[in-house]
Design a protein around this motif. Structure first.
Motif, mmCIF file in Angstrom:
data_model
loop_
_atom_site.group_PDB
_atom_site.id
_atom_site.type_symbol
_atom_site.label_atom_id
_atom_site.label_comp_id
_atom_site.label_asym_id
_atom_site.label_seq_id
_atom_site.Cartn_x
_atom_site.Cartn_y
_atom_site.Cartn_z
ATOM 1 N N VAL A 132 0.840 -1.195 0.000
ATOM 2 C CA VAL A 132 0.000 0.000 0.000
ATOM 3 C C VAL A 132 0.880 1.251 0.000
ATOM 4 O O VAL A 132 1.667 1.473 0.923
ATOM 5 C CB VAL A 132 -0.939 0.027 1.223
ATOM 6 N N ASP A 133 0.764 2.060 -1.052
ATOM 7 C CA ASP A 133 1.383 3.383 -1.095
ATOM 8 C C ASP A 133 0.323 4.394 -0.698
ATOM 9 O O ASP A 133 -0.763 4.427 -1.293
ATOM 10 C CB ASP A 133 1.903 3.700 -2.501
ATOM 11 N N HIS A 134 0.624 5.224 0.286
ATOM 12 C CA HIS A 134 -0.358 6.190 0.764
ATOM 13 C C HIS A 134 0.072 7.616 0.428
ATOM 14 O O HIS A 134 1.212 8.014 0.667
ATOM 15 C CB HIS A 134 -0.547 6.068 2.278
ATOM 16 N N VAL A 135 -0.854 8.387 -0.145
ATOM 17 C CA VAL A 135 -0.659 9.818 -0.363
ATOM 18 C C VAL A 135 -1.908 10.541 0.141
ATOM 19 O O VAL A 135 -2.980 9.940 0.263
ATOM 20 C CB VAL A 135 -0.404 10.155 -1.847
ATOM 21 N N GLY A 136 -1.761 11.841 0.426
ATOM 22 C CA GLY A 136 -2.875 12.569 1.016
ATOM 23 C C GLY A 136 -3.431 13.695 0.193
ATOM 24 O O GLY A 136 -4.215 14.512 0.699
ATOM 25 N N SER A 137 -3.052 13.762 -1.083
ATOM 26 C CA SER A 137 -3.553 14.860 -1.916
ATOM 27 C C SER A 137 -3.610 14.427 -3.373
ATOM 28 O O SER A 137 -2.984 13.431 -3.773
ATOM 29 C CB SER A 137 -2.645 16.087 -1.794
ATOM 30 N N LEU A 138 -4.344 15.207 -4.173
ATOM 31 C CA LEU A 138 -4.423 14.941 -5.611
ATOM 32 C C LEU A 138 -3.066 15.077 -6.278
ATOM 33 O O LEU A 138 -2.695 14.280 -7.137
ATOM 34 C CB LEU A 138 -5.416 15.912 -6.257
ATOM 35 N N ALA A 139 -2.325 16.117 -5.894
ATOM 36 C CA ALA A 139 -1.015 16.354 -6.514
ATOM 37 C C ALA A 139 -0.079 15.171 -6.289
ATOM 38 O O ALA A 139 0.593 14.705 -7.216
ATOM 39 C CB ALA A 139 -0.398 17.637 -5.951
ATOM 40 N N HIS A 140 -0.047 14.669 -5.064
ATOM 41 C CA HIS A 140 0.817 13.533 -4.773
ATOM 42 C C HIS A 140 0.291 12.259 -5.430
ATOM 43 O O HIS A 140 1.080 11.368 -5.801
ATOM 44 C CB HIS A 140 0.939 13.348 -3.267
ATOM 45 N N ALA A 141 -1.019 12.160 -5.591
ATOM 46 C CA ALA A 141 -1.587 10.993 -6.265
ATOM 47 C C ALA A 141 -1.151 10.958 -7.729
ATOM 48 O O ALA A 141 -0.755 9.896 -8.243
ATOM 49 C CB ALA A 141 -3.115 11.018 -6.168
ATOM 50 N N GLU A 142 -1.212 12.089 -8.399
ATOM 51 C CA GLU A 142 -0.799 12.135 -9.810
ATOM 52 C C GLU A 142 0.681 11.824 -9.954
ATOM 53 O O GLU A 142 1.095 11.141 -10.907
ATOM 54 C CB GLU A 142 -1.141 13.499 -10.396
ATOM 55 N N GLU A 143 1.479 12.302 -9.006
ATOM 56 C CA GLU A 143 2.910 12.010 -9.043
ATOM 57 C C GLU A 143 3.159 10.519 -8.856
ATOM 58 O O GLU A 143 3.959 9.912 -9.581
ATOM 59 C CB GLU A 143 3.631 12.800 -7.956
ATOM 60 N N ALA A 144 2.451 9.905 -7.898
ATOM 61 C CA ALA A 144 2.624 8.476 -7.637
ATOM 62 C C ALA A 144 2.235 7.642 -8.845
ATOM 63 O O ALA A 144 2.928 6.678 -9.209
ATOM 64 C CB ALA A 144 1.796 8.063 -6.420
ATOM 65 N N VAL A 145 1.126 8.001 -9.493
ATOM 66 C CA VAL A 145 0.657 7.252 -10.669
ATOM 67 C C VAL A 145 1.649 7.373 -11.821
ATOM 68 O O VAL A 145 1.826 6.439 -12.612
ATOM 69 C CB VAL A 145 -0.743 7.744 -11.087
ATOM 70 N N SER A 146 2.303 8.522 -11.918
ATOM 71 C CA SER A 146 3.274 8.712 -13.006
ATOM 72 C C SER A 146 4.549 7.908 -12.784
ATOM 73 O O SER A 146 5.271 7.602 -13.737
ATOM 74 C CB SER A 146 3.623 10.200 -13.149
ATOM 75 N N LEU A 147 4.823 7.537 -11.523
ATOM 76 C CA LEU A 147 6.067 6.849 -11.202
ATOM 77 C C LEU A 147 5.917 5.349 -10.999
ATOM 78 O O LEU A 147 6.893 4.606 -11.117
ATOM 79 C CB LEU A 147 6.685 7.455 -9.929
ATOM 80 N N ASN A 148 4.690 4.893 -10.672
ATOM 81 C CA ASN A 148 4.486 3.485 -10.310
ATOM 82 C C ASN A 148 3.296 2.888 -11.054
ATOM 83 O O ASN A 148 2.396 3.609 -11.484
ATOM 84 C CB ASN A 148 4.238 3.363 -8.806
ATOM 85 N N ALA A 149 3.314 1.565 -11.176
ATOM 86 C CA ALA A 149 2.184 0.846 -11.755
ATOM 87 C C ALA A 149 1.365 0.248 -10.612
ATOM 88 O O ALA A 149 1.904 -0.452 -9.760
ATOM 89 C CB ALA A 149 2.674 -0.266 -12.676
ATOM 90 N N TYR A 150 0.071 0.533 -10.595
ATOM 91 C CA TYR A 150 -0.798 0.078 -9.521
ATOM 92 C C TYR A 150 -1.858 -0.887 -10.041
ATOM 93 O O TYR A 150 -2.358 -0.724 -11.159
ATOM 94 C CB TYR A 150 -1.476 1.271 -8.842
ATOM 95 N N ALA A 151 -2.195 -1.858 -9.198
ATOM 96 C CA ALA A 151 -3.284 -2.772 -9.532
ATOM 97 C C ALA A 151 -4.628 -2.088 -9.376
ATOM 98 O O ALA A 151 -5.586 -2.403 -10.079
ATOM 99 C CB ALA A 151 -3.228 -4.013 -8.645
ATOM 100 N N ALA A 152 -4.710 -1.147 -8.420
ATOM 101 C CA ALA A 152 -5.961 -0.422 -8.184
ATOM 102 C C ALA A 152 -5.662 0.841 -7.380
ATOM 103 O O ALA A 152 -4.615 0.954 -6.730
ATOM 104 C CB ALA A 152 -6.973 -1.288 -7.432
ATOM 105 N N ILE A 153 -6.599 1.794 -7.437
ATOM 106 C CA ILE A 153 -6.501 3.032 -6.659
ATOM 107 C C ILE A 153 -7.732 3.138 -5.774
ATOM 108 O O ILE A 153 -8.865 2.989 -6.247
ATOM 109 C CB ILE A 153 -6.417 4.267 -7.579
ATOM 110 N N LEU A 154 -7.511 3.389 -4.486
ATOM 111 C CA LEU A 154 -8.587 3.657 -3.532
ATOM 112 C C LEU A 154 -8.571 5.156 -3.285
ATOM 113 O O LEU A 154 -7.587 5.693 -2.762
ATOM 114 C CB LEU A 154 -8.378 2.876 -2.237
ATOM 115 N N LEU A 155 -9.650 5.825 -3.635
ATOM 116 C CA LEU A 155 -9.636 7.281 -3.765
ATOM 117 C C LEU A 155 -10.691 7.959 -2.899
ATOM 118 O O LEU A 155 -11.891 7.738 -3.081
ATOM 119 C CB LEU A 155 -9.870 7.634 -5.245
ATOM 120 N N ASP A 156 -10.230 8.784 -1.962
ATOM 121 C CA ASP A 156 -11.145 9.625 -1.190
ATOM 122 C C ASP A 156 -11.564 10.814 -2.053
ATOM 123 O O ASP A 156 -10.810 11.259 -2.919
ATOM 124 C CB ASP A 156 -10.444 10.107 0.082
#
Length: 224
Positions: free
Chosen positions: A27-51
């Motif tokens: 589980v990679d945890h981020v707390g904002s949209l900006a950090h979420a977009e950065e994480a998606v650009s750097l890593n491949a995820y099986a799924a995103i759980l989004l508040d």
């Protein structure tokens, strides 16, 4: 299985992250949209759980941008805004599922399994080599008719090597599959997991072996 959790409430994020890790998920945890977009650009995820209610905007705004870039990663929205109109909006924006808080972890896991069974996300057929079989949906390994129980990180190593059977997997790729972005990785930790897994595969008669490619990574092969 590597999951991105986008949640700005620390207590909720910590509790949910721990619960998911107990089910063999990174589980990679981020707390904002900006950090979420950065994480998606750097890593491949099986799924995103989004508040939805994040400090820099509505979490739903990231979904159309992901889809416009061709990202098919499943998105499950987790939010206190569970009215019918909110759920419809979330699904219309491109989310794959919508779960209102509070929810049971067991329900979240069931929904994760459901979205991952859909085409283009995860193959449903087990990976089989030698006497070893790996169920990608339930994330269980077996040797012959017997379940092959492993600690979480060893299971993640095995899954990653099986997915690239017969090919060398770089150390960096294995570390990305096994550790989250917040995990502290000791220099020999990966080698320890691989060594223990190799011994268990041999002792259990799995019919496969792990080769170390010096200075590069590891390779899983069928025993000749």
């Amino acid at each position: 299985m590597r999951i991105l959790l986008v949640e700005d409430e620390p207590e909720m994020a910590a509790a949910l992250g721990e619960a998911l890790k107990n089910y063999d998920m990174i589980v990679d945890h981020v707390g904002s949209l900006a950090h979420a977009e950065e994480a998606v650009s750097l890593n491949a995820y099986a799924a995103i759980l989004l508040d939805r209610q994040l400090p820099d905007g509505d979490g739903l705004t990231i979904v159309p941008r992901l889809r416009a870039k061709g990202a098919g990663v499943p998105v499950i929205v987790l939010t206190a805004r569970g009215e019918l109109a909110d759920r419809v909006t979330g699904l219309d924006k491109g989310a794959d599922d919508y779960l209102a808080k509070p929810f049971a972890v067991e329900e979240l896991l069931a929904r994760l399994r459901a979205v991952l069974r859909r085409p283009l996300n995860m193959p449903s057929e087990p990976l089989n080599v030698g006497n070893l079989s790996f169920d990608l949906i339930n994330r269980e390994a077996s040797i012959g008719a017997n379940r092959f129980d492993l600690p979480r990180r060893e299971l993640l190593v095995l899954e990653t090597l099986l997915r690239r059977m017969g090919r060398t997997v770089l150390r960096s790729s294995l570390e990305e599959a096994v550790y989250g972005i917040d995990d502290e990785i000791q220099s020999n930790a990966l080698d320890t997991h691989v060594s223990r897994l190799r011994r268990k595969l041999t002792e259990s008669g799995a019919g496969v072996e792990i080769h170390a490619i010096r200075g590069v990574g590891y390779l899983l092969k069928r025993l000749s």
